[in-house]
Design a protein around this motif. Structure first.
Motif, PDB file in Angstrom:
ATOM      1  N   LEU A  48       1.103  -1.208   0.000  1.00 15.61           N
ATOM      2  CA  LEU A  48       0.008  -0.185  -0.008  1.00 15.61           C
ATOM      3  C   LEU A  48       0.805   1.351   0.210  1.00 15.61           C
ATOM      4  CD1 LEU A  48      -2.707  -1.102   2.834  1.00 15.61           C
ATOM      5  CD2 LEU A  48      -2.878  -1.155   0.331  1.00 15.61           C
ATOM      6  N   SER A  49       0.265   2.219  -0.485  1.00 18.99           N
ATOM      7  CA  SER A  49       1.029   3.624  -0.446  1.00 18.99           C
ATOM      8  C   SER A  49      -0.094   4.640   0.099  1.00 18.99           C
ATOM      9  CB  SER A  49       1.520   4.175  -1.794  1.00 18.99           C
ATOM     10  OG  SER A  49       0.646   4.188  -2.903  1.00 18.99           O
ATOM     11  N   VAL A  50       0.107   5.515   0.572  1.00 17.68           N
ATOM     12  CA  VAL A  50      -0.577   6.742   1.080  1.00 17.68           C
ATOM     13  C   VAL A  50      -0.145   8.107   0.327  1.00 17.68           C
ATOM     14  CG1 VAL A  50      -2.151   7.809   2.840  1.00 17.68           C
ATOM     15  CG2 VAL A  50      -1.137   5.286   3.123  1.00 17.68           C
ATOM     16  N   ARG A  51      -1.315   8.969  -0.034  1.00 19.37           N
ATOM     17  CA  ARG A  51      -1.159  10.050  -0.753  1.00 19.37           C
ATOM     18  C   ARG A  51      -1.697  11.231   0.251  1.00 19.37           C
ATOM     19  NH1 ARG A  51       0.224  10.117  -6.107  1.00 19.37           N
ATOM     20  NH2 ARG A  51      -1.125  11.997  -6.546  1.00 19.37           N
ATOM     21  N   PHE A  52      -0.792  12.250   0.849  1.00 20.70           N
ATOM     22  CA  PHE A  52      -1.329  13.431   1.534  1.00 20.70           C
ATOM     23  C   PHE A  52      -1.138  14.532   0.865  1.00 20.70           C
ATOM     24  CE2 PHE A  52      -0.596   9.863   4.662  1.00 20.70           C
ATOM     25  CZ  PHE A  52      -1.495  10.133   5.623  1.00 20.70           C
ATOM     26  N   PRO A  53      -2.439  15.368   0.637  1.00 27.13           N
ATOM     27  CA  PRO A  53      -1.984  16.663  -0.153  1.00 27.13           C
ATOM     28  C   PRO A  53      -1.236  17.482   0.719  1.00 27.13           C
ATOM     29  CG  PRO A  53      -4.267  16.092  -0.247  1.00 27.13           C
ATOM     30  CD  PRO A  53      -3.541  14.780   0.583  1.00 27.13           C
ATOM     31  N   ALA A  84      -0.195   0.293 -12.480  1.00 25.19           N
ATOM     32  CA  ALA A  84      -0.557   1.572 -12.344  1.00 25.19           C
ATOM     33  C   ALA A  84      -1.319   1.421 -10.941  1.00 25.19           C
ATOM     34  CB  ALA A  84      -1.572   2.367 -13.277  1.00 25.19           C
ATOM     35  N   PRO A  85      -1.306   2.557 -10.293  1.00 19.76           N
ATOM     36  CA  PRO A  85      -1.727   2.382  -8.789  1.00 19.76           C
ATOM     37  C   PRO A  85      -3.208   2.421  -8.749  1.00 19.76           C
ATOM     38  CG  PRO A  85      -0.846   4.509  -9.132  1.00 19.76           C
ATOM     39  CD  PRO A  85      -0.255   3.702 -10.334  1.00 19.76           C
ATOM     40  N   GLU A  86      -3.759   1.765  -8.029  1.00 24.20           N
ATOM     41  CA  GLU A  86      -5.389   1.558  -7.910  1.00 24.20           C
ATOM     42  C   GLU A  86      -6.040   2.127  -6.604  1.00 24.20           C
ATOM     43  OE1 GLU A  86      -7.418  -1.890  -9.914  1.00 24.20           O
ATOM     44  OE2 GLU A  86      -5.372  -2.576  -9.967  1.00 24.20           O
ATOM     45  N   PRO A  87      -6.927   2.835  -6.267  1.00 24.64           N
ATOM     46  CA  PRO A  87      -7.329   3.409  -5.131  1.00 24.64           C
ATOM     47  C   PRO A  87      -7.767   2.248  -4.278  1.00 24.64           C
ATOM     48  CG  PRO A  87      -9.090   3.623  -6.998  1.00 24.64           C
ATOM     49  CD  PRO A  87      -8.039   3.201  -7.629  1.00 24.64           C
ATOM     50  N   VAL A  88      -7.778   2.305  -3.015  1.00 21.83           N
ATOM     51  CA  VAL A  88      -8.175   1.476  -1.979  1.00 21.83           C
ATOM     52  C   VAL A  88      -9.064   1.957  -1.024  1.00 21.83           C
ATOM     53  CG1 VAL A  88      -7.332  -0.115  -0.161  1.00 21.83           C
ATOM     54  CG2 VAL A  88      -5.912   0.251  -2.284  1.00 21.83           C
ATOM     55  N   ALA A  89      -8.690   3.060  -0.490  1.00 21.49           N
ATOM     56  CA  ALA A  89      -9.714   3.841   0.687  1.00 21.49           C
ATOM     57  C   ALA A  89      -9.132   5.425   0.603  1.00 21.49           C
ATOM     58  CB  ALA A  89      -9.611   3.052   2.087  1.00 21.49           C
ATOM     59  N   LEU A  90     -10.238   5.966   1.484  1.00 20.20           N
ATOM     60  CA  LEU A  90     -10.019   7.464   1.586  1.00 20.20           C
ATOM     61  C   LEU A  90     -10.201   7.639   3.032  1.00 20.20           C
ATOM     62  CD1 LEU A  90     -12.501   9.181  -1.187  1.00 20.20           C
ATOM     63  CD2 LEU A  90     -10.067   9.669  -0.749  1.00 20.20           C
ATOM     64  N   GLY A  91      -9.082   8.293   3.474  1.00 20.50           N
ATOM     65  CA  GLY A  91      -8.993   8.715   4.692  1.00 20.50           C
ATOM     66  C   GLY A  91      -9.646   9.849   5.074  1.00 20.50           C
ATOM     67  N   LYS A  92      -9.917  10.324   6.409  1.00 21.56           N
ATOM     68  CA  LYS A  92     -10.432  11.595   7.020  1.00 21.56           C
ATOM     69  C   LYS A  92      -9.416  12.249   7.684  1.00 21.56           C
ATOM     70  CE  LYS A  92     -15.086   9.163   7.658  1.00 21.56           C
ATOM     71  NZ  LYS A  92     -16.052   8.749   8.660  1.00 21.56           N
ATOM     72  N   TRP A 106       0.488  -0.376  -3.913  1.00 23.86           N
ATOM     73  CA  TRP A 106       1.697   0.053  -4.184  1.00 23.86           C
ATOM     74  C   TRP A 106       2.070  -0.489  -5.393  1.00 23.86           C
ATOM     75  CZ3 TRP A 106       5.702   2.676  -2.714  1.00 23.86           C
ATOM     76  CH2 TRP A 106       7.134   2.531  -3.041  1.00 23.86           C
ATOM     77  N   VAL A 107       2.901   0.391  -6.256  1.00 25.80           N
ATOM     78  CA  VAL A 107       3.525  -0.293  -7.647  1.00 25.80           C
ATOM     79  C   VAL A 107       4.861  -0.190  -7.398  1.00 25.80           C
ATOM     80  CG1 VAL A 107       3.620   0.107 -10.225  1.00 25.80           C
ATOM     81  CG2 VAL A 107       1.613   0.686  -8.668  1.00 25.80           C
TER      82      VAL A 107
END
Length: 296
Positions: A48-53, A84-92, A106-107
């Motif tokens: 997994l990977s996580v993207r934070f704006p 290519a990365p695929e979405p898994v979940a949206l965090g709050k 994760w790719v």
């Protein structure tokens, strides 16, 4: 990199994961070294990977953006024969971080900034196959949004004027102004096609001398057919660049417009990131050098 940048730490990420996605709690968390300018990227465990704006924005607006990016990423992953990365979940928001955030698959691979594929004809062929696959996706009536690159070149005149002003002492501005005068007049002929939107070295993975995958796919959408040709100038030397052009059967106008979009992008990153993100600034220098060499 930005005046409004939000600070994200592994401790904040661990707390958010524990509170919102306890099934992943305890997995190793690693902040990734990245040339990215929009998100902080963390790896969670092995898959997994996580993207934070990074730039502070309204939470609801950020959520809407992330939802669109997740949908775009999922659509691209379905049509790409390259990982290519695929979405898994949206965090709050939480734990001191004020906006939503996105969990993706994760790719694995090495970005093109670290494994230079510029001399590989095989990589150029793969890149052409990827671009052609995106172009073949039905736009379903969607049109270019009007934001960023991919519409009318001349609409970027004000931004380019700022870039020329900020680039005094960094670049040969008089020569570059003259070149923009040519680029901005290039007419648009083709209808919008689906595009990755940002095929720069930091968003492309290399495996040996082949294309190993693509990242930052949340911008997938309709744009000028020439837009993804920025990759020819950001990523390739003259020989492989010609292989990309031949494989995609680009005519002279489309090819020149691709060069124009690469020019617009490179002019912006050279000065903006000269201190805050030197690898991005260096990428811009290299792209401009390739463009200028092609016009001699």
């Amino acid at each position: 990199m930005h005046d409004d940048q939000v600070h994200v730490t592994t401790e904040i990420v661990a707390t958010l994961i524990r509170d919102q996605f306890p099934q992943w709690s305890g997995k190793a968390i690693q902040l990734l070294a990245s040339t990215g300018t929009v998100h902080a990227i963390f790896r969670i465990g092995h898959d997994l990977s996580v993207r934070f704006p990074l730039r502070l924005a309204d939470a609801d607006e950020t959520l809407a953006v992330l939802e669109r990016e997740a949908q775009a990423s999922a659509e691209l992953a379905q049509v790409s024969q390259f990982p290519a990365p695929e979405p898994v979940a949206l965090g709050k928001p939480g734990a001191g971080y004020p906006m939503p955030w996105l969990v993706q698959t994760w790719v694995p691979g090495t970005i093109a900034l670290d494994a230079d594929p510029s001399g590989s004809h095989a990589f150029a062929e793969d890149l052409a196959v990827f671009i052609a696959a995106l172009r073949g996706v039905d736009t379903q009536g969607r049109r270019f949004s009007g934001e960023g690159r991919g519409g009318v070149l001349a609409h970027h005149d004000d931004w380019m004027a700022k870039c020329f002003e900020e680039s005094e002492g960094l670049l040969d501005v008089p020569r570059l102004r003259q070149l923009w005068g040519h680029f901005r007049e290039l007419p648009r002929t083709g209808a919008d096609v689906m595009s990755h939107m940002d095929l720069i070295p930091g968003n492309v993975l290399v495996a040996g001398d082949r294309l190993g995958g693509v990242l930052d796919t949340g911008g997938f959408g309709p744009a000028d057919p020439a837009l993804d040709l920025v990759s020819a100038w950001h990523l390739l030397q003259p020989g492989p660049r010609e292989t990309l052009r031949r494989t995609l059967a680009c005519d002279d106008l489309e090819w020149e417009r691709g060069k124009a979009w690469a020019f617009e992008q490179a002019m912006g990153v050279v000065w903006y990131y000269v201190e805050s993100n030197p690898p991005m600034s260096k990428m811009g220098h290299q792209t401009l050098a390739r463009i200028l060499e092609s016009t001699e």
